[in-house]
Design a protein around this motif. Sequence first.
Motif: not given
Length: 291
Positions: A33-36, A81-84, A191-199
């Motif tokens: 997904s874009p977020i991933q 994230f915007l580009f994705a 760390v923020p990227a891992i947190i985002v991915l975990s959601f």
Amino acid sequence: MNKQQQKWFYLTVLSIVWGSSFILMKKALLGVSPIQLGALRMIFTALFLLSVAFPSIKKIKKKHWQYIVYTALVGTFIPGFLFAFAITSIDSAVVSILNSLTPFNTLIFGTLVFGFTFKKSQLYGILIGLVGTLILILEGADVNPHQNYWFALLIIIASVGYAFNANIVKKYLHDLDALAITTGNFLLLIVPAIIVLSFTDFFVTFDVKNEVLMHSLGYLAILSVVGTGVAKTIYNKLVHISDPVFSSSVTYLIPIVAIFWGVLDGEKLSLIQVLGGLIILLGVYFVNKKK
């Protein structure tokens, strides 16, 4: 190689690397997904940089960290994230052309926020470039009615972030090694990227037998290591030896490469869209005109 030759060499390399990034994002989105995509790109890049360039962190002084945070957010985290999301709704070639607004925003915000000088010819360039961008968006909506050109706003916002990034690096991080800036950025972002991915459901649905997913991760690995880690280091070096407007002008060369890949992948551009792109290029001529 003298400084002038270095500037153009770096600009050429970046145009090839970043011009290829859009098609890599498009291919990666077939399995994530874009977020991933945004989160994994940052994680892969961080792991690469921290494994090969961690000692460069020692060069970052206390006075630098505030601006490292700013550049990490506006130059990587938010645009990633915007580009994705934008590429899910607009052709990658068109996204690359819209990204050409970066030099205009670099000039505008460099003048209004960072106190850099502003020439009349550069104002003309900004206005011409905006006309080209408007043509590109409006014509794109007609040629590709199934695509949502409101997503073009995401690229415009991202280009503002890139503009702030270039000006911050030039004004506040000019005395810091380019590799240290990039490594510091991703040290903060992992760390923020891992947190985002975990959601997301990435860890739940991950399966090495899923060929589509594994191909996507392969594209992401190339995108992260070369298109982000190596390229951002080169870009920061380019800002150091030139100026923010010249450095951000790489976004005018990127579409040449991106359109080549897009056409090979079956994307379509009308003659009017090509005209819009040429008008944007005319704009950059005035933006970078010396007199």
